[in-house]
Design an enzyme around this catalytic site. Structure first.
Site, PDB file in Angstrom:
ATOM      1  CB  THR A  50      -0.910   0.002   1.256  1.00 17.48           C
ATOM      2  OG1 THR A  50      -1.620  -1.225   1.290  1.00 17.48           O
ATOM      3  CG2 THR A  50      -1.878   1.154   1.235  1.00 17.48           C
TER       4      THR A  50
ATOM      5  CE  LYS B 156       2.993   4.019  14.386  1.00 23.56           C
ATOM      6  NZ  LYS B 156       1.561   3.995  14.046  1.00 23.56           N
TER       7      LYS B 156
HETATM    8  N1  HSE Z   1      -1.230   0.431  11.543  1.00 25.87           N
HETATM    9  C1  HSE Z   1      -0.739   1.746  11.801  1.00 25.87           C
HETATM   10  C2  HSE Z   1      -1.873   2.578  12.370  1.00 25.87           C
HETATM   11  C3  HSE Z   1      -0.235   2.346  10.521  1.00 25.87           C
HETATM   12  O1  HSE Z   1      -3.016   2.101  12.399  1.00 25.87           O
HETATM   13  O2  HSE Z   1      -1.642   3.685  12.814  1.00 25.87           O
HETATM   14  C4  HSE Z   1       0.709   3.470  10.707  1.00 25.87           C
HETATM   15  O3  HSE Z   1       1.792   3.131  11.472  1.00 25.87           O
END
Ligand code: HSE
Length: 438
Positions: free
Chosen positions: A15, A207
């Site tokens: 994607t 993160k």
């Molecule tokens: N899967 C992650 C989210 C995508 O839903 O934020 C971005 O890191």
């Protein structure tokens, strides 16, 4: 000017990779006007060379051989969008060995194996950038490393997972159940290939690990980061939160105080009056507090093809500029000079101080409340407010208590003791409450 043409290779045409191809194709003029460089996406490697992604590529660009990217002497920058640890780590290390600069969106890899990558990049004198790893399209890493780098940060916190925020928002607004909303998030391309990483808070933990390292100039052992996802959040808790003037968000919290770092991820009740409470759907927000800046909040699309591709391409263009001006390594990969990064102690979860929402499911009997409040009192936990709705269930009633600030360890011990009472019908639900932002 050392160079006016930069060749880029891409690993992974999923994607986000497809989004990157579109930026190259649709915004070639902008890229040229802003950098003075002819940026060319010359090689793309993906195991699947057959699926139609809705983009047309010149013959010979797409290959199923990663080495065609990693060892091509004409490629200057490699974009890694495979995700996961293996083979992404090996590919990145091989690309670095071959003198290529790296752009990656791989938060898991950077949070867990960042040191290895940074050491290799230091030896090879190449740049590694990972803006798309945190907050999708939100430029939070470059904000920390560049524009805000004069500040001493005390707090970095935010809503960092679009999938979880999408799910919690739908559950709140529509009273929907968890499972169908997760399926919708996956259909829309927000969720990771393995959605467990999203809903169990692991993606958010990756993160906030990176953001805390960038803000505080330290290394965080990812395995030590307290991580709790949203799978146990029920409509009942969302309803009680609403009645009390709160929203439930999956909050990532990084703090530095008195030389001790606190990094944690868990569902959190925040007052509806907070700006963060208005961050809904797939949107993400990061709130930073710096000593000179004060608080600032960055808000935007935290996931999805286009927003993430925008962040990837921004890094590609920055590195392109560095290459052209002979300034690779200008900005340290983790925002601090490598020899200035120190291992700060991490506050154990048992020592954190918070207010707590507690939902007990008890028998409807005389003295229940007295028993619970006595045990809480014995553990130094003071009750601030309570809701006990009238119940028509024959055998159990909910009792919701909001505590004053208490130590996590005291709450855990009190709940263990309360859980042994025969009046308790189901495990007690606990949600931490944040009323104060630094
Ligand atoms: N899967 C992650 C989210 C995508 O839903 O934020 C971005 O890191």
């Amino acid at each position: 000017m050392l160079k006016t043409q930069i060749n880029v290779g891409l690993l992974g045409l999923g994607t986000i990779g497809t989004g990157v191809v579109k930026v190259f194709q649709q915004n070639a003029d902008i890229v040229r006007q802003r950098t003075g460089i002819e940026m060319r996406l010359t090689r793309i490697a993906d195991l699947d060379t057959k699926t139609d992604r809705g983009v047309s590529l010149p013959d010979g660009v797409l290959t199923n051989d990663a080495d065609a990217v990693l060892t091509d002497p004409n490629i200057d920058i490699v974009i890694e969008l495979i995700g996961g640890y293996k083979p992404a780590l090996q590919f990145i290390l091989k690309a670095i060995e071959n003198g290529k600069h790296i752009v990656t969106a791989n938060k898991a890899l950077m949070a867990v194996h960042g040191q290895e990558i940074i050491a290799a990049a230091g030896r090879a004198k190449v740049d590694v950038m990972f803006e798309a790893a945190v907050g999708g399209g939100i430029p939070v890493i470059s904000a920390i490393n560049e524009n805000l780098c004069a500040n001493r940060f005390s707090t970095v916190l935010g809503i960092l997972n679009g999938t979880c925020n999408f799910i919690l928002t739908k559950m709140t607004d529509e009273g929907s159940d968890f499972v169908p909303v997760l399926a919708e998030a996956q259909r829309l391309g927000y969720a990771e290939a393995d959605p467990t990483f999203d809903i169990e808070g692991v993606d958010t933990a990756h993160k906030i690990t990176l953001l805390s390292e960038l803000c505080f100039g330290t290394r965080i052992d990812f395995d030590q980061v307290y991580t709790e996802g949203i799978t146990k959040i029920s409509a009942v808790d969302i309803d009680f939160a609403t009645q009390m003037g709160y929203k439930i968000k999956l909050l990532a919290i990084g703090k530095l105080s008195d030389g001790v770092v606190e990094v944690r991820v868990h569902p959190t009740m925040i007052p509806v009056s907070f700006q963060l409470a208005d961050v809904d759907g797939v949107f993400n927000a990061v709130r930073l507090s710096g000593d000179f800046l004060g608080p600032v909040m960055l808000y935007g699309s935290g996931a999805g093809m286009n927003a993430t591709a925008s962040a990837v391409m921004g890094n590609v263009m920055s590195i392109g500029r560095n290459i052209c001006h002979g300034s690779a390594g200008r900005t340290p990969i983790m925002g601090y000079c490598q020899d200035q990064i120190i291992d700060l102690p991490l506050r154990p979860m048992s020592e954190i101080i918070s207010r707590f929402y507690l939902r007990f499911t008890t028998l409807d009997q005389t003295g229940v409340l007295a028993k619970i409040s006595t045990i809480l009192g014995q553990h130094d936990i003071s009750i601030q407010s309570m809701i006990q709705p009238e119940s028509h269930a024959a055998d159990s009633v909910p009792i919701v208590l909001m505590t004053h600030e208490a130590r996590e360890v005291d709450i855990v011990n009190a709940l263990e003791e309360i859980g042994r009472l025969d009046i308790i019908q189901q495990p007690t639900r606990l949600i931490r409450v944040v009323d104060d932002l630094d």
